[in-house]
Design a protein around this motif. Sequence first.
Motif, PDB file in Angstrom:
ATOM      1  N   ALA A 129     -85.035   5.869 -63.298  1.00 24.14           N
ATOM      2  CA  ALA A 129     -83.623   6.047 -63.208  1.00 24.14           C
ATOM      3  C   ALA A 129     -82.818   6.013 -64.266  1.00 24.14           C
ATOM      4  O   ALA A 129     -82.053   6.830 -64.719  1.00 24.14           O
ATOM      5  CB  ALA A 129     -82.848   4.747 -62.273  1.00 24.14           C
ATOM      6  N   ARG A 130     -83.450   5.021 -65.229  1.00 20.54           N
ATOM      7  CA  ARG A 130     -82.601   4.750 -66.565  1.00 20.54           C
ATOM      8  C   ARG A 130     -82.791   6.224 -67.506  1.00 20.54           C
ATOM      9  O   ARG A 130     -81.976   6.840 -68.119  1.00 20.54           O
ATOM     10  CB  ARG A 130     -83.302   3.816 -67.501  1.00 20.54           C
ATOM     11  CG  ARG A 130     -82.761   3.528 -68.710  1.00 20.54           C
ATOM     12  CD  ARG A 130     -83.345   2.136 -69.603  1.00 20.54           C
ATOM     13  NE  ARG A 130     -82.864   1.128 -68.937  1.00 20.54           N
ATOM     14  CZ  ARG A 130     -83.819   0.148 -68.252  1.00 20.54           C
ATOM     15  NH1 ARG A 130     -85.080   0.131 -68.685  1.00 20.54           N
ATOM     16  NH2 ARG A 130     -83.728  -1.028 -67.645  1.00 20.54           N
ATOM     17  N   TYR A 163     -83.235   9.349 -66.190  1.00 15.84           N
ATOM     18  CA  TYR A 163     -82.387  10.269 -65.559  1.00 15.84           C
ATOM     19  C   TYR A 163     -80.787  10.142 -66.078  1.00 15.84           C
ATOM     20  O   TYR A 163     -80.280  10.999 -66.265  1.00 15.84           O
ATOM     21  CB  TYR A 163     -82.552  10.000 -64.103  1.00 15.84           C
ATOM     22  CG  TYR A 163     -81.573  10.846 -63.368  1.00 15.84           C
ATOM     23  CD1 TYR A 163     -82.034  12.330 -63.224  1.00 15.84           C
ATOM     24  CD2 TYR A 163     -80.498  10.629 -62.719  1.00 15.84           C
ATOM     25  CE1 TYR A 163     -81.328  13.343 -62.504  1.00 15.84           C
ATOM     26  CE2 TYR A 163     -79.546  11.479 -62.083  1.00 15.84           C
ATOM     27  CZ  TYR A 163     -80.013  12.747 -61.929  1.00 15.84           C
ATOM     28  OH  TYR A 163     -79.267  13.837 -61.274  1.00 15.84           O
ATOM     29  N   CYS A 164     -80.538   8.702 -66.190  1.00 19.50           N
ATOM     30  CA  CYS A 164     -79.125   8.597 -66.556  1.00 19.50           C
ATOM     31  C   CYS A 164     -79.061   8.905 -67.957  1.00 19.50           C
ATOM     32  O   CYS A 164     -77.840   9.629 -68.260  1.00 19.50           O
ATOM     33  CB  CYS A 164     -78.695   7.109 -66.393  1.00 19.50           C
ATOM     34  SG  CYS A 164     -78.506   6.774 -64.526  1.00 19.50           S
ATOM     35  N   GLN A 165     -79.815   8.856 -68.781  1.00 19.83           N
ATOM     36  CA  GLN A 165     -79.825   9.151 -70.232  1.00 19.83           C
ATOM     37  C   GLN A 165     -79.734  10.671 -70.168  1.00 19.83           C
ATOM     38  O   GLN A 165     -78.983  11.141 -71.053  1.00 19.83           O
ATOM     39  CB  GLN A 165     -80.776   8.459 -71.155  1.00 19.83           C
ATOM     40  CG  GLN A 165     -80.718   6.997 -71.301  1.00 19.83           C
ATOM     41  CD  GLN A 165     -82.028   6.403 -71.934  1.00 19.83           C
ATOM     42  OE1 GLN A 165     -83.302   6.980 -71.901  1.00 19.83           O
ATOM     43  NE2 GLN A 165     -82.104   5.314 -72.370  1.00 19.83           N
ATOM     44  N   LEU A 180     -78.674  12.729 -67.776  1.00 17.44           N
ATOM     45  CA  LEU A 180     -77.101  12.930 -67.509  1.00 17.44           C
ATOM     46  C   LEU A 180     -76.257  12.727 -68.580  1.00 17.44           C
ATOM     47  O   LEU A 180     -75.239  13.682 -68.788  1.00 17.44           O
ATOM     48  CB  LEU A 180     -76.946  12.086 -66.326  1.00 17.44           C
ATOM     49  CG  LEU A 180     -77.650  12.531 -64.971  1.00 17.44           C
ATOM     50  CD1 LEU A 180     -77.153  11.830 -63.937  1.00 17.44           C
ATOM     51  CD2 LEU A 180     -77.153  14.410 -64.585  1.00 17.44           C
ATOM     52  N   LEU A 181     -76.199  11.761 -69.487  1.00 17.33           N
ATOM     53  CA  LEU A 181     -75.372  11.263 -70.330  1.00 17.33           C
ATOM     54  C   LEU A 181     -75.349  12.508 -71.550  1.00 17.33           C
ATOM     55  O   LEU A 181     -74.440  12.914 -72.152  1.00 17.33           O
ATOM     56  CB  LEU A 181     -75.399  10.008 -70.727  1.00 17.33           C
ATOM     57  CG  LEU A 181     -75.117   8.687 -70.080  1.00 17.33           C
ATOM     58  CD1 LEU A 181     -75.531   7.535 -70.490  1.00 17.33           C
ATOM     59  CD2 LEU A 181     -73.506   8.818 -69.762  1.00 17.33           C
ATOM     60  N   GLN A 228     -73.909  15.574 -70.217  1.00 14.37           N
ATOM     61  CA  GLN A 228     -72.524  15.456 -70.329  1.00 14.37           C
ATOM     62  C   GLN A 228     -71.875  15.575 -71.778  1.00 14.37           C
ATOM     63  O   GLN A 228     -70.931  16.230 -72.029  1.00 14.37           O
ATOM     64  CB  GLN A 228     -72.034  14.095 -69.799  1.00 14.37           C
ATOM     65  CG  GLN A 228     -70.722  13.907 -69.750  1.00 14.37           C
ATOM     66  CD  GLN A 228     -69.781  14.812 -68.727  1.00 14.37           C
ATOM     67  OE1 GLN A 228     -70.138  15.242 -67.883  1.00 14.37           O
ATOM     68  NE2 GLN A 228     -68.600  14.886 -69.040  1.00 14.37           N
TER      69      GLN A 228
END
Length: 167
Positions: A25-26, A28-30, A32-33, A36
Amino acid sequence: MGNKDKPSTALPNEIKQLQEELAQAREYCQALLWEQAQYQELEKTLQDSRQQFRNIINLLPDATFVVDKQGKVISWNRAMEDLTGVKAEDIAVKGNYAYSLPFYGERRPVLIDLILNPDITLPRQYDCLIKKEETLTAEAFCPKIGKEGIFVRISASPLYDFTGAKA
């Protein structure tokens, strides 16, 4: 022997599974960031390019306007404002031949429309219509410019996007 006396390996396995899921999850979030940030950078580059285009059009000494494929005004320079008395913000994104009003007092196709749609029939308003490659040049009388109208020499040509397609 009851469940209380059995050594439990389920809890450490669950914790290990949760840790792995948290790590995924971490990541994946990185990702996405990062995406972005890339999107924001591209958006800023696009805005800068549009502003640069507007600045270039505004600096042209000739009265110049640009319409998109739908016939909406996307640029109307200062020289055009001076010639017509119409401010850029008052004509921006207007379609339905709004750009012909300051020249002819009516909504109708003009030379640029022949670039946008070669099959269009223009009113018999142009003298000395010349086509050289993809640029059309003509002379016309514009009755709504000035007190008695003026004769103008007009050029119209297509714009292209980065792929070479008409923009």
